[in-house]
Design a protein around this motif. Structure first.
Motif, mmCIF file in Angstrom:
data_model
loop_
_atom_site.group_PDB
_atom_site.id
_atom_site.type_symbol
_atom_site.label_atom_id
_atom_site.label_comp_id
_atom_site.label_asym_id
_atom_site.label_seq_id
_atom_site.Cartn_x
_atom_site.Cartn_y
_atom_site.Cartn_z
ATOM 1 N N SER A 129 0.774 -1.121 0.107
ATOM 2 C CA SER A 129 0.341 -0.128 0.051
ATOM 3 C C SER A 129 0.779 1.279 0.171
ATOM 4 C CB SER A 129 -0.706 -0.048 1.300
ATOM 5 O OG SER A 129 -1.876 1.283 1.123
ATOM 6 N N GLY A 132 2.788 2.016 -3.044
ATOM 7 C CA GLY A 132 2.153 2.384 -4.464
ATOM 8 C C GLY A 132 2.164 1.131 -5.317
ATOM 9 N N ARG A 185 -4.604 1.319 1.274
ATOM 10 C CA ARG A 185 -5.185 1.779 0.147
ATOM 11 C C ARG A 185 -6.570 0.940 -0.074
ATOM 12 N NH1 ARG A 185 -0.770 0.688 -3.557
ATOM 13 N NH2 ARG A 185 -2.244 0.794 -5.189
#
Length: 233
Positions: A129, A132, A185
């Motif tokens: 997360s 990315g 995320r």
């Protein structure tokens, strides 16, 4: 009559011993990242750690292994640690920070290095997360991509799917739990929940974990131990 009495006493003794004998403790292994590390308490000992014995007050208030979530859980539940294969900064997939190749430390690479546990606790997804990494596409029920190409293990969903499948095959009979960090995320959390459901693995959704430098504090560690412990069979 005397022989019968002797046999009866022997039988009662066996029953008494069986009832009072201590059952062996269930063994638990951990596949994790920095949240589950502590200096001198990971296998192999070359894995990077985030928590150290020397106090680091500007970074964390955790400086004793007994303060870690897993140590508290094992002691509270009367379990036995088999392997803690946690690696600070590790991603589940083979892609890491700055786009670097993390195949030397990924969860996918380390999944077969957990010994012979009865319980497996997976605590990951946080670095995927934060770094990315691409979530990628879900594989079909046969572990194949839609176009028949090889799964991209440098993306999250294919790597997690294959990791969970490998874990189920490699540790038959083990109870597996996936601990899901808060504040990930949304697509990472959704992927974990979906794929764990597909593989019959229970998730522990963490809530309200106190953190310092984005890592569990002493208070946060205790809360993780409590929330995970509440889910264990």
């Amino acid at each position: 009559m005397r022989k019968t009495l002797v046999l009866f006493i022997a039988f009662i003794s066996i029953l008494t011993f069986s009832a009072t004998a201590v059952a062996p403790k269930a063994g638990v292994s951990i596949l994790g990242d920095s949240y589950s590390t502590f200096e001198g308490h990971v296998t192999p000992d070359t894995n990077y750690v985030w928590y150290f014995k020397a106090p680091k007050p500007g970074r964390t208030d955790v400086d004793k292994v007994s303060q870690t979530w897993w140590h508290q859980l094992i002691c509270d539940k009367g379990l036995r640690l088999v392997v803690n294969n946690s690696f600070s900064g590790a991603t589940i997939c083979n892609r890491g920070y700055r786009g670097d190749d993390y195949s030397d430390r990924s969860f996918l690479t380390r999944v077969k290095e957990l010994g012979s546990p009865e319980i497996i606790l997976v605590f990951g997804g946080t670095n995927d997360s934060w770094a990315g990494v691409e979530v990628g596409e879900y594989l079909d029920e046969n572990g194949k991509t839609a176009d028949g190409s090889a799964p991209d293990l440098y993306t999250f969903r294919p790597a997690l799917d294959i990791m969970l499948s490998t874990m189920k095959d490699y540790y038959p009979g083990a109870d597996i739990y996936f601990i899901v960090n808060s504040e990930l995320r949304p697509e990472i959390t959704e992927s974990i929940v979906t794929l764990c459901g597909r593989h019959g693995i229970e998730t522990v959704m963490l809530e309200n974990i106190d953190k310092q430098s984005n890592h569990p504090s002493v208070k946060g560690m205790a809360e993780i131990a409590r929330q995970v412990g509440a889910k264990l069979k």
